[in-house]
Design an enzyme around this catalytic site. Structure first.
Site, PDB file in Angstrom:
ATOM      1  N   ARG A 237       0.865  -1.172   0.000  1.00  0.00           N
ATOM      2  CA  ARG A 237       0.000   0.000   0.000  1.00  0.00           C
ATOM      3  C   ARG A 237       0.905   1.227   0.000  1.00  0.00           C
ATOM      4  O   ARG A 237       1.961   1.220   0.647  1.00  0.00           O
ATOM      5  CB  ARG A 237      -0.894   0.041   1.249  1.00  0.00           C
ATOM      6  N   GLU A 266      -4.757   7.248  -4.692  1.00  0.00           N
ATOM      7  CA  GLU A 266      -5.076   6.495  -5.912  1.00  0.00           C
ATOM      8  C   GLU A 266      -6.467   6.869  -6.409  1.00  0.00           C
ATOM      9  O   GLU A 266      -7.364   7.015  -5.574  1.00  0.00           O
ATOM     10  CB  GLU A 266      -5.003   4.991  -5.622  1.00  0.00           C
ATOM     11  N   HIS A 285      -1.976   0.092  -9.654  1.00  0.00           N
ATOM     12  CA  HIS A 285      -2.484  -0.858  -8.646  1.00  0.00           C
ATOM     13  C   HIS A 285      -3.226  -2.031  -9.316  1.00  0.00           C
ATOM     14  O   HIS A 285      -4.443  -2.191  -9.157  1.00  0.00           O
ATOM     15  CB  HIS A 285      -3.397  -0.148  -7.631  1.00  0.00           C
TER      16      HIS A 285
END
Ligand code: DGY
Length: 324
Positions: A237, A266, A285
């Site tokens: 993360r 994000e 991601h």
């Protein structure tokens, strides 16, 4: 009356059919993330939420008077305010296991791409710059016979270590909350205090879940301990790493390169200075983003959700909400 469920992102027909057997449901059937205001409205009447990455905090829980379960379609559950859920007897579930091999493939792609400068040199060729012999300034570094340092060697970390060991003859060192005895036995992985790992690894890989302990775990001090030839990879993360410290480490040559699948914010802000650097390889991601894997994650999450709505303890209830 059937329980009411809301699904926060597109899922397969099979998942909808399965949930439809037990529940009345609505789905946010768009590629765009669900706006917070709409989600807050949608949760008012529901018993279960099939969720992807939306923050489950007091703001949402105060509106969700009937909610019993939030089932994440992800292994990570740092989006949960665990205590706030506990206080209201709302359980959280996640999807461990099904994504291990897919994420491990992604991480190997990041390691190889950053070591051999794949994206940078792809641009070089496509921009018509290949008009002379390739000099040392464009050389990369080896992956085979080097040392991989894994911070957070759980199930996914072990799948990566297996590829690294058996595919690339890498030495594996790791740092973890608890010893990974399977990794030690099967792969000869060596447990290492964090600072030693940072000093020894050629590739430093962040795979730890985001918790209050791991938030900002890697900052200026940690980068300064790494080799100046080191490559830093983050597939956990974004918040585990101080992005500004990473930028300076890459810009000043404290480390050689980085590969990032995750960011603090994000989708990443296009103005994020990290994106200006040539020595990063980056992805949006997509660690687990293979259709078969994402479908399996959604189905697993649906099964967790239904079990909880039937009053049973779901197979993948998060550790902190277990009663036994
Ligand atoms: C997860 O499942 O937590 C992953 O980050 C999704 O790709």
């Amino acid at each position: 009356m059937k329980p009411k469920v809301f699904i926060t992102k597109k899922v397969s027909k099979e998942v909808k059919e399965y949930i439809g057997n037990y529940c009345d449901f609505q789905v946010w059937d768009s590629e765009d993330p669900i706006p917070r205001e709409i989600l807050l409205k949608e949760v008012e009447e529901i018993d279960g939420l099939l969720n992807h990455s939306n923050k489950i905090n007091n703001e949402l829980l105060d509106r969700a008077k009937h909610l019993k379960v939030v089932s994440n379609m992800s292994v990570g559950y740092n989006n949960f305010d665990i205590e706030a859920m506990k206080q209201r007897n709302i359980i959280g579930t996640n999807t461990p296991g099904v994504l291990n091999e897919t994420v491990a493939d992604t991480v190997m792609a990041l390691i190889l791409a950053s070591a051999r400068r794949v994206t940078e040199l792809d641009r070089y060729v496509k921009e018509g710059k290949w008009n002379k012999l390739i000099g040392e300034d464009l050389f990369g570094t080896d992956v085979h016979d080097t040392t991989l340092g894994i911070i957070g060697m759980g199930r996914i970390g072990t799948a990566i270590a297996r590829r690294a060991k058996f595919g690339f003859n890498m030495d594996i060192i790791y740092n973890n909350q608890t010893r990974n005895l399977q990794g030690e036995e099967e792969l000869g992985a060596k447990f290492c205090p964090l600072d030693e790992l940072l000093q020894q690894a050629d590739f430093v890989l962040m795979m730890t879940p985001l918790t209050e302990k791991t938030r900002d775990m890697i900052g200026a001090r940690e980068f300064s301990l790494m080799k100046d030839t080191a490559v830093f990879i983050n597939a956990s993360r974004g918040e585990t790493v101080d992005e500004s410290a990473l930028y300076h480490a890459l810009k000043n040559g404290t480390i050689r390169a980085a590969a990032l699948d995750v960011y603090v914010k994000e989708p990443v802000d296009p103005q994020n200075p990290l994106l200006q650097l040539n020595n990063i390889v980056t992805l949006p991601h997509i660690g687990s983003a293979v259709k078969k894997t994402r479908d399996a994650m959604a189905m697993m999450a649906a099964e967790n959700l239904i079990k909880a709505l039937q009053g049973e303890e779901p197979p993948n209830i998060i550790e902190e909400h277990k009663t036994k």
